[in-house]
Motif scaffolding. Sequence first.
Motif, short mmCIF file in Angstrom:
data_model
loop_
_atom_site.label_atom_id
_atom_site.label_comp_id
_atom_site.label_asym_id
_atom_site.label_seq_id
_atom_site.Cartn_x
_atom_site.Cartn_y
_atom_site.Cartn_z
N LEU A 11 0.81 -1.22 0.00
CA LEU A 11 0.00 0.00 0.00
C LEU A 11 0.85 1.27 0.00
CD1 LEU A 11 -2.89 -0.72 2.56
CD2 LEU A 11 -3.00 -0.70 0.06
N PRO A 12 0.50 2.24 -0.85
CA PRO A 12 1.14 3.56 -0.76
C PRO A 12 0.63 4.29 0.48
CG PRO A 12 -0.59 3.56 -2.41
CD PRO A 12 -0.45 2.13 -1.96
N THR A 13 1.44 5.19 1.01
CA THR A 13 1.06 5.90 2.24
C THR A 13 0.31 7.19 1.92
OG1 THR A 13 3.16 7.09 2.29
CG2 THR A 13 3.07 4.96 3.43
N PHE A 14 -0.07 7.90 2.97
CA PHE A 14 -0.83 9.14 2.81
C PHE A 14 -0.08 10.17 1.97
CE2 PHE A 14 -2.46 13.29 3.97
CZ PHE A 14 -3.83 13.08 4.10
N ASP A 15 1.23 10.24 2.14
CA ASP A 15 2.02 11.22 1.39
C ASP A 15 1.99 10.96 -0.11
OD1 ASP A 15 2.74 12.54 3.67
OD2 ASP A 15 4.67 11.51 3.90
N THR A 16 1.68 9.72 -0.50
CA THR A 16 1.67 9.36 -1.93
C THR A 16 0.31 9.54 -2.57
OG1 THR A 16 3.40 7.73 -1.51
CG2 THR A 16 2.21 7.54 -3.59
N ILE A 17 -0.74 9.04 -1.93
CA ILE A 17 -2.07 9.09 -2.56
C ILE A 17 -3.13 9.74 -1.69
CG2 ILE A 17 -1.63 7.07 -4.01
CD1 ILE A 17 -3.28 5.42 -2.02
N GLY A 18 -2.73 10.35 -0.61
CA GLY A 18 -3.66 11.09 0.23
C GLY A 18 -4.65 10.21 0.97
N VAL A 19 -5.91 10.65 1.04
CA VAL A 19 -6.91 9.99 1.87
C VAL A 19 -7.24 8.58 1.37
CG1 VAL A 19 -8.92 10.81 0.56
CG2 VAL A 19 -9.12 10.39 3.04
N LEU A 20 -6.92 8.27 0.12
CA LEU A 20 -7.16 6.92 -0.39
C LEU A 20 -6.31 5.88 0.36
CD1 LEU A 20 -8.67 5.23 -2.48
CD2 LEU A 20 -6.78 5.65 -4.08
N ALA A 21 -5.18 6.28 0.89
CA ALA A 21 -4.28 5.36 1.59
C ALA A 21 -4.96 4.73 2.81
CB ALA A 21 -2.98 6.05 1.98
N PRO A 22 -5.50 5.53 3.75
CA PRO A 22 -6.17 4.89 4.90
C PRO A 22 -7.43 4.12 4.50
CG PRO A 22 -6.43 7.28 4.98
CD PRO A 22 -5.41 6.99 3.93
N ILE A 23 -8.09 4.54 3.42
CA ILE A 23 -9.27 3.80 2.96
C ILE A 23 -8.88 2.40 2.51
CG2 ILE A 23 -11.04 3.69 1.16
CD1 ILE A 23 -11.19 6.74 1.26
#
Length: 446
Positions: free
Chosen positions: A109-121
């Motif tokens: 998984l990419p982190t928040f810094d990479t794809i934003g809010v999609l990461a925690p989703i």
Amino acid sequence: MSSTTASPSAPSKHMRRVVGASVFGTALETYDLYLYGTAAALVFGPLFFPDSDPTAATLLSLSTFAVSFVARPLGAIVFGHFGDRLGRKQMLYFTYLIMGISTFLIGLLPTFDTIGVLAPILLVAMRFSQGFGFGGEYSGAVLMLTEHAPPAKRGFYAGLNNLGPVAGFVASSGLFLLMNTVLTEQAFMAWGWRVPFLVSILLVGAGLYVRTKVTESPVFKEQQAKAVTTKPGLPIAAVLRHHWKPLLIATGANISQFAVFYLFSVYTLTYGVDELGLTRSTVLWAVIIAILTNIIAIPYASALSDRIGRRKVLLTGFAITVVWAFPFFALFNTKNFGLILVAFIVLMISYSFVYGPVASFMSELFPTSVRFTGSAVAYNLAGILGAAFAPIIATLLMATYQSSSAISIFMIGITLISAVAVLLSRETRDLDLNHTDEPRATKGRP
């Protein structure tokens, strides 16, 4: 061979094969679960919720940890249904694949810094998938042991399955600790945390192979033969309509062991690092060493339940937990590694006296036709009530009262709930697993 006809001297090679498949499979499944719990406590906050303050980030991270427990009852209903209709063995292949693939994908998984809010989703989605698979995994593995074992040693063999989570936790925490030790902080946060997740895919094939060597449960096959002429119904409907009392008892009995273990294995990491200023490695080492005591304590407690009964051993475990709740944090707060070990080891012994015999106790409460569904739903409902929110509640209690005493009181309260559930039950040690509606005592038991 049925549970009613098997002698205490069941074929050792056969039982070794069943034990190996169940324990190995459960170890790999729990490796996935505990790995996530460790990462949620230590790294997921800043990587997936960086815009929050440290306490909020930890709470959000632990909330994703709780998602698994919400998904588990759904998995329990689905896999329990087919496990009671088609067989225990087939379902264990599906649960294993679901969990292994989900864990592997977390490592990508990419982190928040990479794809934003999609990461925690995406993180929540993978955690949900893990929980869905585990909803049928644990109970299915326990049933394979319970229903293959000779009656006089049923508690012992069922309890052996619970060595799997010990191995899974030690392996996941040990690999996490290794990566944290050999890498710099920057490298560990950048990519090192991913390695334990990616390694899980290598274990999936081995686990599937081991499980092909085990035959279907003889108790299930006997029940299936008797039910050929009957109209099948929904196992979950039968549980809710006819077996709601054992469902409540089994759920209540498991709440404490869930809460104690996840407070111990997840919250202590946050507490030790954030509140006491200890290093991650120090707390992880103490946790790993203490959990290793379960290798001896779980089989001992399980075997003891075959001799003196499930209820007596369970109640002993609850009593030790209640007595130790305050000394546990008092010793932990000294920051002395030796005293921390004492605190952790005693708590794990009390946990073993519950976690060992509760496997057979829970299975014996339900008839064969709904045993998978009933035990799986009960176990996973207890996971929600006891484990899903325990680390979050502990974090909130600490933030509110600035004292570990509030957490000790919480631990005592939830343990008393389980103790009451067991006190309201009857002894299950001598029950015949082939009962259809109401259990009857087995004959000729030593």
